[in-house]
Design an enzyme around this catalytic site. Structure first.
Site, PDB file in Angstrom:
ATOM      1  N   LYS A   1     -90.841  31.889 -60.310  1.00  0.00           N
ATOM      2  CA  LYS A   1     -92.239  32.263 -60.190  1.00  0.00           C
ATOM      3  C   LYS A   1     -92.594  31.556 -58.931  1.00  0.00           C
ATOM      4  CE  LYS A   1     -97.078  31.600 -61.699  1.00  0.00           C
ATOM      5  NZ  LYS A   1     -97.738  31.426 -63.021  1.00  0.00           N
TER       6      LYS A   1
ATOM      7  N   ASP B   1     -93.967  26.043 -65.532  1.00  0.00           N
ATOM      8  CA  ASP B   1     -94.697  26.640 -64.608  1.00  0.00           C
ATOM      9  C   ASP B   1     -95.068  25.359 -63.619  1.00  0.00           C
ATOM     10  OD1 ASP B   1     -96.757  29.314 -64.334  1.00  0.00           O
ATOM     11  OD2 ASP B   1     -97.694  27.509 -63.423  1.00  0.00           O
ATOM     12  N   ASP B   2     -96.467  25.017 -63.197  1.00  0.00           N
ATOM     13  CA  ASP B   2     -96.603  24.028 -62.208  1.00  0.00           C
ATOM     14  C   ASP B   2     -96.349  22.538 -63.139  1.00  0.00           C
ATOM     15  OD1 ASP B   2     -99.338  23.630 -59.804  1.00  0.00           O
ATOM     16  OD2 ASP B   2     -97.238  22.488 -60.048  1.00  0.00           O
TER      17      ASP B   2
ATOM     18  N   ASP C   1     -95.147  30.483 -56.281  1.00  0.00           N
ATOM     19  CA  ASP C   1     -96.772  30.812 -55.962  1.00  0.00           C
ATOM     20  C   ASP C   1     -97.090  30.546 -54.721  1.00  0.00           C
ATOM     21  OD1 ASP C   1     -99.270  28.927 -58.293  1.00  0.00           O
ATOM     22  OD2 ASP C   1     -99.231  30.518 -56.778  1.00  0.00           O
TER      23      ASP C   1
ATOM     24  N   ARG D   1     -97.841  38.935 -58.954  1.00  0.00           N
ATOM     25  CA  ARG D   1     -99.276  38.760 -59.623  1.00  0.00           C
ATOM     26  C   ARG D   1    -100.148  39.474 -58.261  1.00  0.00           C
ATOM     27  NH1 ARG D   1    -100.791  34.287 -61.961  1.00  0.00           N
ATOM     28  NH2 ARG D   1    -102.645  35.285 -61.220  1.00  0.00           N
TER      29      ARG D   1
ATOM     30  N   ASP E   1    -106.047  34.750 -61.723  1.00  0.00           N
ATOM     31  CA  ASP E   1    -105.528  33.867 -63.134  1.00  0.00           C
ATOM     32  C   ASP E   1    -105.959  34.541 -64.304  1.00  0.00           C
ATOM     33  OD1 ASP E   1    -104.541  30.652 -61.767  1.00  0.00           O
ATOM     34  OD2 ASP E   1    -104.029  32.793 -61.253  1.00  0.00           O
TER      35      ASP E   1
HETATM   36  O1  2OZ Z   1    -100.993  25.582 -60.488  1.00  0.00           O
HETATM   37  C1  2OZ Z   1    -100.402  26.691 -61.276  1.00  0.00           C
HETATM   38  C2  2OZ Z   1    -101.484  27.703 -61.606  1.00  0.00           C
HETATM   39  C3  2OZ Z   1    -100.675  28.728 -62.255  1.00  0.00           C
HETATM   40  O2  2OZ Z   1     -99.212  29.108 -62.078  1.00  0.00           O
HETATM   41  C4  2OZ Z   1    -101.272  30.196 -62.125  1.00  0.00           C
HETATM   42  O3  2OZ Z   1    -100.480  31.134 -62.765  1.00  0.00           O
HETATM   43  C5  2OZ Z   1    -101.012  30.590 -60.428  1.00  0.00           C
HETATM   44  O4  2OZ Z   1    -101.896  31.588 -60.284  1.00  0.00           O
HETATM   45  C6  2OZ Z   1    -101.786  29.301 -59.623  1.00  0.00           C
HETATM   46  N1  2OZ Z   1    -102.205  28.203 -60.406  1.00  0.00           N
HETATM   47  C7  2OZ Z   1    -103.578  27.636 -60.362  1.00  0.00           C
HETATM   48  S1  2OZ Z   1    -104.204  26.851 -61.439  1.00  0.00           S
HETATM   49  N2  2OZ Z   1    -104.047  28.298 -59.282  1.00  0.00           N
HETATM   50  C8  2OZ Z   1    -105.435  28.143 -59.187  1.00  0.00           C
HETATM   51  C9  2OZ Z   1    -106.341  28.781 -59.529  1.00  0.00           C
HETATM   52  C10 2OZ Z   1    -107.753  28.622 -59.189  1.00  0.00           C
HETATM   53  C11 2OZ Z   1    -107.982  27.639 -58.174  1.00  0.00           C
HETATM   54  F1  2OZ Z   1    -109.394  27.344 -57.840  1.00  0.00           F
HETATM   55  C12 2OZ Z   1    -107.021  26.824 -57.647  1.00  0.00           C
HETATM   56  C13 2OZ Z   1    -105.499  26.947 -57.971  1.00  0.00           C
END
Ligand code: 2OZ
Length: 400
Positions: free
Chosen positions: A138, A61-62, A140, A197, A201
């Protein structure tokens, strides 16, 4: 997306919910986002019976990237955390009969601030992933505007296809344009992505899980028809095996993800998973329901005053899955109902209780039944006809 992939929902493991953006490999080498973590999980999937059950994707992931693209403008992994590079990690994963997933973001930066994929980088990033042997992306949507997303998500779909390497494509686009069917064309999503998605989250809690289930049920009239082989709604990762769910709540997630034809992508530590969580995640009948080849997403049928909800998913060979979910927090509830009320002719059906393994007959006379459901828990039934029973008994036998 009809390119032969993901005829059933993807199954596998993804780093994010459990391991987040832990990049401190000096002080936390066991849990940081680096090649060792993904090799460890690949080993567990291959050695602990997961792969045989269908859990095949290992998804990065990230936070995997170096902060700089290379001289050719390509993304590259952070060398101190992925010293062998992605191609070598892909070979490790492929050698174990598994597939590799990776993460990118349509935008200037990923959600955690790593290099993003702007419109001019889509083709080069798709080519890079294909050249590395990646099997799943994935994509985003942080740090981009609606126009860039509208251009970028279809363009990445075309770019992945143009590489000639079959890759599964997961789109986060709906999350960034407000999730609701009023501003997402879910039919179009099914044409350009294998899964998407829809909603916020998932976090490691029953509250988070409940709000996702509630949102998907409230919007099922628009979401359910959009799903089918090669096109899946994605209510996010399985959090079973972490810290926030009781056994009953964990069973509830497994049951609802089976009904919703959701991806079964775990985010947990397979290196130390308690036996109850493992039994739930490796429940063959729950997996068989999730992976039913007709790929019809189920629905919430009833919301009773008693706060019991009834979900139903039609399956192959005129079988059905039924889930009785308790939203109560007080005590077990004895729910009385009749299959007849659930549009059943009470022919020669059999009922298999997915989490206890017991089987009972539905005879002409006994259409009435009553089940006791724990608070925040479920009873899940696989209802099938006699001619189906051979396959069922085989599943049942292996279950022991
Ligand atoms: O950084 C990646 C992380 C994960 O991949 C999740 O599955 C994605 O939906 C996006 N992601 C996050 S934390 N997104 C996010 C969620 C809340 C926020 F306030 C700022 C960014």
């Amino acid at each position: 997306l009809d390119n032969g992939l993901l005829k059933t929902p993807p199954m596998g493991w993804m780093a994010w919910e459990r391991f987040r953006c832990d990049i401190d490999c000096k002080d936390d080498p066991e849990n940081c986002i680096g090649e060792n973590l993904f090799r460890d999980m690949a080993d567990r999937l291959a050695e602990d019976g997961w792969k045989e059950l269908g859990y095949e994707y290992v998804i990065i992931d990230d936070c995997w990237m170096s902060m700089l693209r290379d001289k050719q403008g390509r993304l590259q992994p952070e060398p101190s955390r992925f010293p062998g590079g992605i191609p070598k990690l892909a070979r490790y994963i492929h050698d174990r009969g598994l597939k590799l997933g990776i993460y990118a973001d349509m935008g200037t930066y990923t959600c955690m601030g790593f290099p993003g994929t702007t419109l001019d980088k889509i083709e080069i990033d798709a080519m890079t992933f294909a050249s590395w042997g990646v099997d799943y992306l994935k994509f985003d949507g942080c740090n981009s505007n609606p126009v860039e997303q509208m251009l970028g998500y279809p363009r990445m779909s075309k770019a992945l296809n143009a590489t000639g390497r079959p890759m599964a494509y997961s789109c986060s686009w709906p999350v960034y344009v407000g999730s609701l069917p009023t501003n997402v064309n879910y039919t179009f999503m099914g044409e350009i992505c294998h899964l998407w998605r829809n909603y916020y989250d998932i976090e490691d809690s029953w509250d988070s899980l409940q709000s996702i289930i509630e949102w998907f049920s409230n919007n099922q009239d628009d979401l359910q028809p959009a799903a089918g082989p090669g096109r899946w709604n994605d209510p996010d990762m399985l959090i079973i095996g972490n810290f926030g769910l009781s056994v009953d709540e964990a069973r509830s997630q497994m049951a609802l993800w089976a009904i919703m034809a959701a991806p079964l992508i775990m985010s947990n530590d397979l290196r130390n998973l308690d036996s109850r969580s493992r039994a739930i995640l490796q429940n063959k009948v729950a997996i068989a329901i999730n992976q039913d080849p007709m790929g019809i997403q189920g629905r919430r049928l009833l919301q009773e005053k008693s706060r019991i909800e009834v979900y139903w998913r039609p399956l192959s060979h005129s079988a059905s899955a039924l889930v009785f979910l308790s939203r109560r927090t007080d005590m077990p509830y004895r729910y009385r109902n009749s299959l007849a009320k659930l549009n059943y002719d009470t022919g020669n059906y059999k009922v298999y209780d997915v989490f206890t393994g017991s089987t009972m007959k539905v005879l002409n006379t006994t259409t009435e039944f009553s089940v006791s459901i724990n608070p925040s828990g479920v009873v899940m039934w696989y209802v099938y006809t006699e001619q189906q029973s051979k396959q069922m008994e085989i599943l049942h036998y292996q279950q022991k």
